[in-house]
Design a protein around this motif. Sequence first.
Motif, PDB file in Angstrom:
ATOM      1  N   VAL A 159       0.686  -1.273   0.041  1.00 47.71           N
ATOM      2  CA  VAL A 159      -0.078  -0.124  -0.185  1.00 47.71           C
ATOM      3  C   VAL A 159       0.952   1.293  -0.095  1.00 47.71           C
ATOM      4  O   VAL A 159       0.477   2.187  -0.699  1.00 47.71           O
ATOM      5  N   ALA A 163      -5.001   4.231   5.860  1.00 47.55           N
ATOM      6  CA  ALA A 163      -4.965   3.102   4.850  1.00 47.55           C
ATOM      7  C   ALA A 163      -4.552   1.866   5.300  1.00 47.55           C
ATOM      8  O   ALA A 163      -5.066   0.761   4.833  1.00 47.55           O
ATOM      9  N   VAL A 202      -1.842   7.033  -6.864  1.00 45.00           N
ATOM     10  CA  VAL A 202      -3.294   7.190  -6.972  1.00 45.00           C
ATOM     11  C   VAL A 202      -3.439   8.090  -8.099  1.00 45.00           C
ATOM     12  O   VAL A 202      -2.685   9.300  -7.993  1.00 45.00           O
ATOM     13  N   LEU A 218      -6.995  -2.631  -3.690  1.00 48.20           N
ATOM     14  CA  LEU A 218      -6.920  -1.489  -4.278  1.00 48.20           C
ATOM     15  C   LEU A 218      -8.092  -1.132  -5.304  1.00 48.20           C
ATOM     16  O   LEU A 218      -8.996  -2.100  -5.430  1.00 48.20           O
ATOM     17  N   LEU A 219      -8.432   0.003  -5.380  1.00 41.65           N
ATOM     18  CA  LEU A 219      -9.613   0.302  -6.322  1.00 41.65           C
ATOM     19  C   LEU A 219      -9.216   1.032  -7.477  1.00 41.65           C
ATOM     20  O   LEU A 219      -8.437   1.953  -7.541  1.00 41.65           O
ATOM     21  N   LEU A 230      -0.155   3.848  -2.867  1.00 41.93           N
ATOM     22  CA  LEU A 230      -0.713   5.253  -2.572  1.00 41.93           C
ATOM     23  C   LEU A 230       0.011   6.474  -3.397  1.00 41.93           C
ATOM     24  O   LEU A 230      -1.016   7.423  -3.722  1.00 41.93           O
ATOM     25  N   GLU A 281     -15.886   0.911 -11.691  1.00 40.36           N
ATOM     26  CA  GLU A 281     -15.039   0.950 -10.368  1.00 40.36           C
ATOM     27  C   GLU A 281     -14.825  -0.788 -10.186  1.00 40.36           C
ATOM     28  O   GLU A 281     -15.955  -1.305  -9.919  1.00 40.36           O
ATOM     29  N   LEU A 313      -7.484   4.512  -8.015  1.00 41.95           N
ATOM     30  CA  LEU A 313      -8.373   5.588  -7.419  1.00 41.95           C
ATOM     31  C   LEU A 313      -8.000   5.447  -5.869  1.00 41.95           C
ATOM     32  O   LEU A 313      -7.891   6.658  -5.141  1.00 41.95           O
ATOM     33  N   ASP A 314      -7.749   4.403  -5.156  1.00 41.46           N
ATOM     34  CA  ASP A 314      -7.186   4.303  -3.835  1.00 41.46           C
ATOM     35  C   ASP A 314      -6.819   3.137  -3.854  1.00 41.46           C
ATOM     36  O   ASP A 314      -6.741   2.118  -4.299  1.00 41.46           O
ATOM     37  N   ALA A 315      -6.191   2.943  -2.343  1.00 44.12           N
ATOM     38  CA  ALA A 315      -5.644   1.497  -1.964  1.00 44.12           C
ATOM     39  C   ALA A 315      -5.721   1.091  -0.245  1.00 44.12           C
ATOM     40  O   ALA A 315      -5.932   2.464   0.358  1.00 44.12           O
ATOM     41  N   GLY A 316      -5.833   0.072   0.143  1.00 45.02           N
ATOM     42  CA  GLY A 316      -5.795   0.098   1.570  1.00 45.02           C
ATOM     43  C   GLY A 316      -5.049  -1.239   1.867  1.00 45.02           C
ATOM     44  O   GLY A 316      -3.931  -1.702   1.021  1.00 45.02           O
TER      45      GLY A 316
END
Length: 191
Positions: A49, A117, A56, A82-83, A53, A90, A75-78
Amino acid sequence: MEVCWQGGRMRWQALFADLEGQLCAADAADLAGEVADRSRREAALALLVDRLLPAVGQQVVVHVLGQTMLRGRLLDAGRDWLLLDEHGAEVLVALSAVTGVNGIVDRARAPESTGLATRLDLRWALRGLARSRTGVVLVLIDGAQVTGTLDRVGADHLDLAEHGRGEVRRAAAVRQIRLVPLSALTSVRSD
């Protein structure tokens, strides 16, 4: 070290200049070694992550088990997901199913073991989908695709009310409830 003698006398200034040069070179070598050690230590602490990040907003290619690859804007990550925006859709991707990511720049943010995150895991993201009652398409590690609505998300599995894609979850439309281990999940597309 070359000591200069002039008329039987040592030239102290030349000696001091030579010693100062040696000391500066040793200090520079020590600093370079310390920087290299710190860089290796920071790299060893970085999570995936931490690498995702900073990317993004970038276009990436994500290689996933059971699928060839997903292409889109990150778009995002945790901590374990990930998105991705893949052509306007999406896609939530389980990092445990990712076999590689291309398009990431060679930089990482500093590890944040207490950062937001790292605490937002896949179950958190899936519970958001379950609350919204959004229809989804689950892709499993064997490549199978299952459509329906997430009813609930447990510690290690989810309950999917299977129904046709685009259908609203109504008792009459639900064919069956499928329990899906999170370990079998590669990605989730929302309808």
